[in-house]
Write a protein that holds these residues in place. Structure first.
Motif, PDB file in Angstrom:
ATOM      1  N   VAL A  15      93.967 -49.730 103.439  1.00 54.65           N
ATOM      2  CA  VAL A  15      93.114 -48.296 102.751  1.00 54.65           C
ATOM      3  C   VAL A  15      93.797 -47.868 101.310  1.00 54.65           C
ATOM      4  CG1 VAL A  15      92.303 -46.007 103.452  1.00 54.65           C
ATOM      5  CG2 VAL A  15      92.003 -48.411 104.754  1.00 54.65           C
ATOM      6  N   ASN A  16      95.299 -47.706 101.994  1.00 52.67           N
ATOM      7  CA  ASN A  16      96.079 -46.584 100.889  1.00 52.67           C
ATOM      8  C   ASN A  16      95.981 -48.291  99.303  1.00 52.67           C
ATOM      9  OD1 ASN A  16      96.466 -44.445 101.779  1.00 52.67           O
ATOM     10  ND2 ASN A  16      98.256 -45.701 102.938  1.00 52.67           N
ATOM     11  N   ALA A  17      96.302 -49.159 100.078  1.00 54.03           N
ATOM     12  CA  ALA A  17      96.245 -50.262  98.849  1.00 54.03           C
ATOM     13  C   ALA A  17      95.010 -50.399  98.011  1.00 54.03           C
ATOM     14  CB  ALA A  17      96.629 -51.866  99.789  1.00 54.03           C
ATOM     15  N   VAL A  18      93.561 -50.698  98.590  1.00 54.98           N
ATOM     16  CA  VAL A  18      92.899 -50.748  97.863  1.00 54.98           C
ATOM     17  C   VAL A  18      92.177 -49.508  97.948  1.00 54.98           C
ATOM     18  CG1 VAL A  18      89.964 -50.815  98.499  1.00 54.98           C
ATOM     19  CG2 VAL A  18      91.550 -52.046  99.713  1.00 54.98           C
TER      20      VAL A  18
ATOM     21  N   ASP B 142      97.153 -56.810  90.898  1.00 50.84           N
ATOM     22  CA  ASP B 142      98.218 -57.618  90.619  1.00 50.84           C
ATOM     23  C   ASP B 142      99.457 -56.630  91.587  1.00 50.84           C
ATOM     24  OD1 ASP B 142      98.564 -54.906  89.365  1.00 50.84           O
ATOM     25  OD2 ASP B 142     100.167 -56.028  88.099  1.00 50.84           O
ATOM     26  N   ASP B 143      99.807 -55.583  91.887  1.00 54.74           N
ATOM     27  CA  ASP B 143     100.036 -54.903  93.226  1.00 54.74           C
ATOM     28  C   ASP B 143     100.073 -55.525  94.592  1.00 54.74           C
ATOM     29  OD1 ASP B 143     101.887 -54.043  90.973  1.00 54.74           O
ATOM     30  OD2 ASP B 143     100.854 -52.200  91.025  1.00 54.74           O
ATOM     31  N   ARG B 144      98.738 -55.377  95.020  1.00 53.18           N
ATOM     32  CA  ARG B 144      97.972 -56.253  96.384  1.00 53.18           C
ATOM     33  C   ARG B 144      98.078 -57.525  96.369  1.00 53.18           C
ATOM     34  NH1 ARG B 144      92.149 -54.890  96.175  1.00 53.18           N
ATOM     35  NH2 ARG B 144      92.180 -55.484  98.346  1.00 53.18           N
ATOM     36  N   LEU B 145      97.945 -58.490  95.114  1.00 51.45           N
ATOM     37  CA  LEU B 145      98.811 -60.081  95.255  1.00 51.45           C
ATOM     38  C   LEU B 145     100.515 -60.181  95.614  1.00 51.45           C
ATOM     39  CD1 LEU B 145      97.807 -62.904  95.037  1.00 51.45           C
ATOM     40  CD2 LEU B 145      97.966 -62.470  92.202  1.00 51.45           C
ATOM     41  N   LEU B 146     101.248 -59.516  94.490  1.00 45.61           N
ATOM     42  CA  LEU B 146     101.887 -60.330  94.970  1.00 45.61           C
ATOM     43  C   LEU B 146     103.102 -59.309  96.806  1.00 45.61           C
ATOM     44  CD1 LEU B 146     104.718 -60.826  93.877  1.00 45.61           C
ATOM     45  CD2 LEU B 146     105.306 -58.347  92.975  1.00 45.61           C
ATOM     46  N   THR B 147     102.083 -58.293  97.256  1.00 49.65           N
ATOM     47  CA  THR B 147     102.586 -57.988  98.648  1.00 49.65           C
ATOM     48  C   THR B 147     102.437 -58.567  99.447  1.00 49.65           C
ATOM     49  OG1 THR B 147     102.450 -55.513  97.740  1.00 49.65           O
ATOM     50  CG2 THR B 147     101.881 -55.936  99.866  1.00 49.65           C
ATOM     51  N   LEU B 148     100.794 -59.641  98.980  1.00 49.54           N
ATOM     52  CA  LEU B 148     100.309 -60.428  99.985  1.00 49.54           C
ATOM     53  C   LEU B 148     101.017 -61.725 100.574  1.00 49.54           C
ATOM     54  CD1 LEU B 148      97.669 -61.281 101.592  1.00 49.54           C
ATOM     55  CD2 LEU B 148      96.428 -62.254  99.752  1.00 49.54           C
TER      56      LEU B 148
ATOM     57  N   LEU C 280      93.199 -66.911  98.531  1.00 47.33           N
ATOM     58  CA  LEU C 280      93.710 -65.041  98.375  1.00 47.33           C
ATOM     59  C   LEU C 280      92.973 -64.441  97.671  1.00 47.33           C
ATOM     60  CD1 LEU C 280      97.323 -66.680  96.313  1.00 47.33           C
ATOM     61  CD2 LEU C 280      97.034 -66.237  98.512  1.00 47.33           C
ATOM     62  N   ALA C 281      92.691 -64.801  96.866  1.00 46.79           N
ATOM     63  CA  ALA C 281      90.608 -64.164  96.196  1.00 46.79           C
ATOM     64  C   ALA C 281      89.918 -63.523  97.671  1.00 46.79           C
ATOM     65  CB  ALA C 281      89.647 -64.884  95.482  1.00 46.79           C
ATOM     66  N   THR C 282      89.575 -63.979  98.295  1.00 50.11           N
ATOM     67  CA  THR C 282      88.953 -63.053 100.020  1.00 50.11           C
ATOM     68  C   THR C 282      89.608 -62.819 100.769  1.00 50.11           C
ATOM     69  OG1 THR C 282      87.899 -65.884  99.955  1.00 50.11           O
ATOM     70  CG2 THR C 282      88.427 -64.679 102.356  1.00 50.11           C
ATOM     71  N   GLU C 283      91.089 -62.240 100.592  1.00 49.65           N
ATOM     72  CA  GLU C 283      91.728 -62.221 101.772  1.00 49.65           C
ATOM     73  C   GLU C 283      91.971 -60.182 100.274  1.00 49.65           C
ATOM     74  OE1 GLU C 283      95.538 -63.779 103.007  1.00 49.65           O
ATOM     75  OE2 GLU C 283      94.404 -65.780 103.816  1.00 49.65           O
ATOM     76  N   LEU C 284      91.821 -60.789  99.370  1.00 49.49           N
ATOM     77  CA  LEU C 284      92.265 -59.645  98.564  1.00 49.49           C
ATOM     78  C   LEU C 284      90.865 -58.678  98.608  1.00 49.49           C
ATOM     79  CD1 LEU C 284      94.169 -60.494  96.336  1.00 49.49           C
ATOM     80  CD2 LEU C 284      94.954 -58.741  98.041  1.00 49.49           C
TER      81      LEU C 284
ATOM     82  N   SER D 136      93.966 -65.549  89.750  1.00 48.59           N
ATOM     83  CA  SER D 136      93.788 -67.073  89.273  1.00 48.59           C
ATOM     84  C   SER D 136      94.641 -66.313  88.170  1.00 48.59           C
ATOM     85  CB  SER D 136      93.071 -68.058  88.226  1.00 48.59           C
ATOM     86  OG  SER D 136      92.867 -68.825  89.669  1.00 48.59           O
ATOM     87  N   ARG D 137      94.193 -65.882  86.761  1.00 48.34           N
ATOM     88  CA  ARG D 137      95.009 -65.030  86.174  1.00 48.34           C
ATOM     89  C   ARG D 137      96.175 -64.225  86.698  1.00 48.34           C
ATOM     90  NH1 ARG D 137      94.284 -59.791  84.725  1.00 48.34           N
ATOM     91  NH2 ARG D 137      91.995 -59.596  86.147  1.00 48.34           N
ATOM     92  N   LEU D 138      95.612 -63.119  86.979  1.00 50.88           N
ATOM     93  CA  LEU D 138      96.658 -62.137  87.698  1.00 50.88           C
ATOM     94  C   LEU D 138      98.511 -63.716  87.919  1.00 50.88           C
ATOM     95  CD1 LEU D 138      95.429 -59.474  90.006  1.00 50.88           C
ATOM     96  CD2 LEU D 138      96.495 -59.322  87.439  1.00 50.88           C
ATOM     97  N   LEU D 139      97.928 -64.717  88.662  1.00 52.64           N
ATOM     98  CA  LEU D 139      98.708 -65.819  89.877  1.00 52.64           C
ATOM     99  C   LEU D 139      99.332 -66.170  87.771  1.00 52.64           C
ATOM    100  CD1 LEU D 139      97.074 -67.345  92.173  1.00 52.64           C
ATOM    101  CD2 LEU D 139      99.401 -65.956  92.367  1.00 52.64           C
ATOM    102  N   LYS D 140      98.355 -65.880  87.008  1.00 51.85           N
ATOM    103  CA  LYS D 140      99.566 -66.842  85.655  1.00 51.85           C
ATOM    104  C   LYS D 140     100.105 -65.473  85.268  1.00 51.85           C
ATOM    105  CE  LYS D 140     100.156 -69.637  82.852  1.00 51.85           C
ATOM    106  NZ  LYS D 140     100.564 -71.559  83.689  1.00 51.85           N
ATOM    107  N   GLN D 141      99.997 -64.592  85.176  1.00 54.17           N
ATOM    108  CA  GLN D 141     100.598 -63.595  84.693  1.00 54.17           C
ATOM    109  C   GLN D 141     101.823 -63.468  85.352  1.00 54.17           C
ATOM    110  OE1 GLN D 141     100.140 -61.858  81.689  1.00 54.17           O
ATOM    111  NE2 GLN D 141     102.164 -61.157  81.333  1.00 54.17           N
ATOM    112  N   LEU D 142     102.044 -63.484  86.668  1.00 54.35           N
ATOM    113  CA  LEU D 142     102.787 -63.540  87.520  1.00 54.35           C
ATOM    114  C   LEU D 142     104.142 -64.748  87.503  1.00 54.35           C
ATOM    115  CD1 LEU D 142     101.506 -62.057  91.086  1.00 54.35           C
ATOM    116  CD2 LEU D 142     103.752 -60.444  89.288  1.00 54.35           C
ATOM    117  N   GLU D 143     103.496 -65.546  87.043  1.00 56.47           N
ATOM    118  CA  GLU D 143     104.327 -66.115  87.288  1.00 56.47           C
ATOM    119  C   GLU D 143     105.148 -66.581  84.998  1.00 56.47           C
ATOM    120  OE1 GLU D 143     104.294 -71.481  87.124  1.00 56.47           O
ATOM    121  OE2 GLU D 143     102.369 -70.543  85.965  1.00 56.47           O
TER     122      GLU D 143
END
Length: 204
Positions: free
Chosen positions: A132-135, A141-147, A167-171, A179-186
């Motif tokens: 709940v707090n994360a959403v 991008d923070d939620r993705l990295l935490t996942l 990953l998109a489904t779980e988030l 895909s965009r956020l993963l590329k930025q994290l890379e």
């Protein structure tokens, strides 16, 4: 069942009264709107528990590791209600399926079983608060990295085999966003991308 801290007698009784089944990655253990006939207790591997909204969008609620069970299944089964969540095999798993009538017997005969259920309920409640707090307060991008970090912790490896779609489904977001956020994290040296494979990099 390395996290199931109970007496040897209760563990033996659990195995005696349960059906042990082997499930492959991606198989559904508990489905939404289905009646609960047995609760799953993970002996090895892991499960992910998802919730679907009225528009068909899903979001990850929590993972179930060895020695743990699905408290939502327990609550649904004990009240003869349908499941409000879906449990899917994250890693190939061996699952003890304990019939609901035995669950009730265990509550009556083994106080430590009830203590296990309460401890599990407390842990899941805290994890749901985190969701709940994360959403509500975290950027995607923070939620993705935490996942990704949770998946790495679950498997004990910084190499994660998954797809952008999963990953998109779980988030509960769009694949293009992930895909965009993963590329930025890379680009920022948090991870390395390959086909269906993500390697988390150690901070420098």
């Amino acid at each position: 069942m390395n996290e199931f801290q109970t007496s040897a007698a209760l563990r033996e009784k659990l195995y005696d009264e349960s059906t042990v089944r082997h499930f492959k990655e991606g198989e559904v253990i508990v489905n939404e709107n289905a009646y609960i006939r047995a609760i799953p207790i993970v002996a090895s591997g892991s499960l992910r528990v998802m919730r679907t909204d009225d528009d068909g969008r899903e979001i990850l609620l929590y993972y179930i590791k060895p020695g743990e069970s699905c408290i939502m299944s327990f609550l649904g089964g004990i009240h003869d209600d349908t499941s409000k969540v879906r449990a899917v095999v994250e890693e190939e798993a061996d699952i003890l399926m304990l019939p609901m009538e035995k669950v009730r017997d265990f509550i009556r005969d083994y106080p430590e079983w009830l203590d296990y259920i309460f401890r599990l309920y407390h842990k899941r409640f805290e994890e749901l608060l985190e969701v709940v707090n994360a959403v509500a307060f975290k950027k995607v991008d923070d939620r993705l990295l935490t996942l990704l970090q949770k998946k790495a912790e679950l498997t004990g490896s910084n190499v994660i085999f998954t797809t952008h779609e999963q990953l998109a489904t779980e988030l509960g977001t769009a694949r293009a966003v992930v895909s965009r956020l993963l590329k930025q994290l890379e680009i920022n040296n948090y991870l390395q991308l390959e086909r269906n494979k993500i390697t988390l990099l150690s901070p420098k």
